[in-house]
Scaffold this motif. Sequence first.
Motif, PDB file in Angstrom:
ATOM      1  N   VAL A 191      42.531  54.645  40.241  1.00 53.13           N
ATOM      2  CA  VAL A 191      43.853  54.031  40.326  1.00 53.13           C
ATOM      3  C   VAL A 191      44.811  55.096  40.864  1.00 53.13           C
ATOM      4  O   VAL A 191      45.060  56.101  40.189  1.00 53.13           O
ATOM      5  CB  VAL A 191      44.335  53.540  38.947  1.00 53.13           C
ATOM      6  N   LEU A 221      44.230  44.383  37.805  1.00 52.83           N
ATOM      7  CA  LEU A 221      42.828  44.154  37.481  1.00 52.83           C
ATOM      8  C   LEU A 221      42.680  42.669  37.208  1.00 52.83           C
ATOM      9  O   LEU A 221      43.221  42.160  36.219  1.00 52.83           O
ATOM     10  CB  LEU A 221      42.414  44.970  36.250  1.00 52.83           C
ATOM     11  N   LYS A 280      37.593  42.311  31.652  1.00 52.01           N
ATOM     12  CA  LYS A 280      38.836  43.058  31.886  1.00 52.01           C
ATOM     13  C   LYS A 280      39.306  43.782  30.620  1.00 52.01           C
ATOM     14  O   LYS A 280      39.591  44.976  30.643  1.00 52.01           O
ATOM     15  CB  LYS A 280      39.942  42.102  32.377  1.00 52.01           C
ATOM     16  N   LEU A 285      39.486  47.837  29.963  1.00 48.14           N
ATOM     17  CA  LEU A 285      40.748  48.523  29.669  1.00 48.14           C
ATOM     18  C   LEU A 285      40.725  49.161  28.286  1.00 48.14           C
ATOM     19  O   LEU A 285      41.308  50.228  28.079  1.00 48.14           O
ATOM     20  CB  LEU A 285      41.922  47.548  29.785  1.00 48.14           C
ATOM     21  N   ASP A 300      47.613  44.706  29.230  1.00 47.47           N
ATOM     22  CA  ASP A 300      46.619  43.640  29.263  1.00 47.47           C
ATOM     23  C   ASP A 300      47.329  42.297  29.103  1.00 47.47           C
ATOM     24  O   ASP A 300      47.878  42.005  28.033  1.00 47.47           O
ATOM     25  CB  ASP A 300      45.602  43.857  28.135  1.00 47.47           C
ATOM     26  N   ILE A 357      49.074  49.603  35.396  1.00 50.39           N
ATOM     27  CA  ILE A 357      47.864  48.786  35.535  1.00 50.39           C
ATOM     28  C   ILE A 357      48.085  47.519  34.722  1.00 50.39           C
ATOM     29  O   ILE A 357      48.404  47.589  33.531  1.00 50.39           O
ATOM     30  CB  ILE A 357      46.616  49.518  35.008  1.00 50.39           C
ATOM     31  N   SER A 374      46.338  43.667  33.792  1.00 47.49           N
ATOM     32  CA  SER A 374      45.243  42.712  33.937  1.00 47.49           C
ATOM     33  C   SER A 374      45.829  41.315  33.939  1.00 47.49           C
ATOM     34  O   SER A 374      46.820  41.038  33.259  1.00 47.49           O
ATOM     35  CB  SER A 374      44.236  42.850  32.793  1.00 47.49           C
ATOM     36  N   ALA A 416      41.824  45.267  41.831  1.00 47.43           N
ATOM     37  CA  ALA A 416      40.374  45.285  41.651  1.00 47.43           C
ATOM     38  C   ALA A 416      39.965  43.933  41.092  1.00 47.43           C
ATOM     39  O   ALA A 416      40.643  43.388  40.219  1.00 47.43           O
ATOM     40  CB  ALA A 416      39.952  46.408  40.706  1.00 47.43           C
ATOM     41  N   ILE A 439      37.059  41.822  39.120  1.00 45.55           N
ATOM     42  CA  ILE A 439      35.909  41.999  38.246  1.00 45.55           C
ATOM     43  C   ILE A 439      35.447  40.628  37.758  1.00 45.55           C
ATOM     44  O   ILE A 439      36.264  39.750  37.484  1.00 45.55           O
ATOM     45  CB  ILE A 439      36.273  42.924  37.054  1.00 45.55           C
ATOM     46  N   LEU A 487      32.235  45.061  39.207  1.00 44.70           N
ATOM     47  CA  LEU A 487      33.348  45.269  40.124  1.00 44.70           C
ATOM     48  C   LEU A 487      32.968  44.706  41.480  1.00 44.70           C
ATOM     49  O   LEU A 487      32.040  45.191  42.124  1.00 44.70           O
ATOM     50  CB  LEU A 487      33.660  46.764  40.231  1.00 44.70           C
ATOM     51  N   VAL A 498      37.718  46.320  45.442  1.00 44.02           N
ATOM     52  CA  VAL A 498      38.833  47.175  45.027  1.00 44.02           C
ATOM     53  C   VAL A 498      39.489  47.756  46.268  1.00 44.02           C
ATOM     54  O   VAL A 498      38.819  48.035  47.269  1.00 44.02           O
ATOM     55  CB  VAL A 498      38.354  48.293  44.067  1.00 44.02           C
TER      56      VAL A 498
END
Length: 259
Positions: free
Chosen positions: A35, A43, A51, A55, A168, A197, A199, A214, A216, A221, A224
């Motif tokens: 990152v 994410l 996810k 994290l 998150d 970051i 999600s 990214a 997922i 993954l 990205v």
Amino acid sequence: MSYSNPEPVTPALSIRSLGKRFGEKVAVNGISLDVPSGSFFGLVGPNGAGKTTALSMATGLLRPDAGQVWVHGIDVWADPLRAKAAMGVLADGVRLFDRLSGRQLVTYSGLLRGMDRATVEERTEDLLRVLDLEDAGSKLVVDYSAGMTKKIALATALIHSPRLLVLDEPFEAVDPVSAANIRNILADYVTHGGTVIVSSHVMDLVQRMCSHVAVIAEGNLLAVGTVDEVRGETTLEERFVELVGGPGHNEGLPWLHTS
């Protein structure tokens, strides 16, 4: 005249071969990514993609079965106190001390970080003001709505002015006005040197908000890069559906047809 190459910038977060299994279920399958510092990184993945597990391992909340994680070059599992001091984390599904008032909770979070009380008090009032929680500051968190709870949790993540924010699903259950306010706060944070970051499974939000992304799914993954690199000539949502497999049944439900 000779020119020396600039020193490479240490990523805000580096993940290498990170893996986690729950029984027979592989939740995260050896993922690796960087990152960039100063990025707004999304994410994304469907529900159950891994996810939250990824994290949680990246932030020191869940021990991985394999792999390593560094935050600004600090090994999260070898030097957890120093690594966690550089992070602010809004974890999904983790209980807050909800028998405290909102003001008490944010204050407690600052003092727990070793900050002096005067600074904590000043920043607590600033956070309550910008998150539109001034009137709710004296109320117990257990009596907050889902959106208010999300905002007070964000305040606890911001109080110590971390270099990296890991959030998150930060906009889940948050009303549109509050969501716009949070986006502005996070955008200003990134503009002034922070890294975020987030999600999410809301592609439109990520496409508008993030510089990097990214994808997922099933613990793997799939892609990205910058948002433009990942989406190519399509929207991020179309690319996401293409990557994760898309809907498997298109015939609909005939019994719902009323005409």
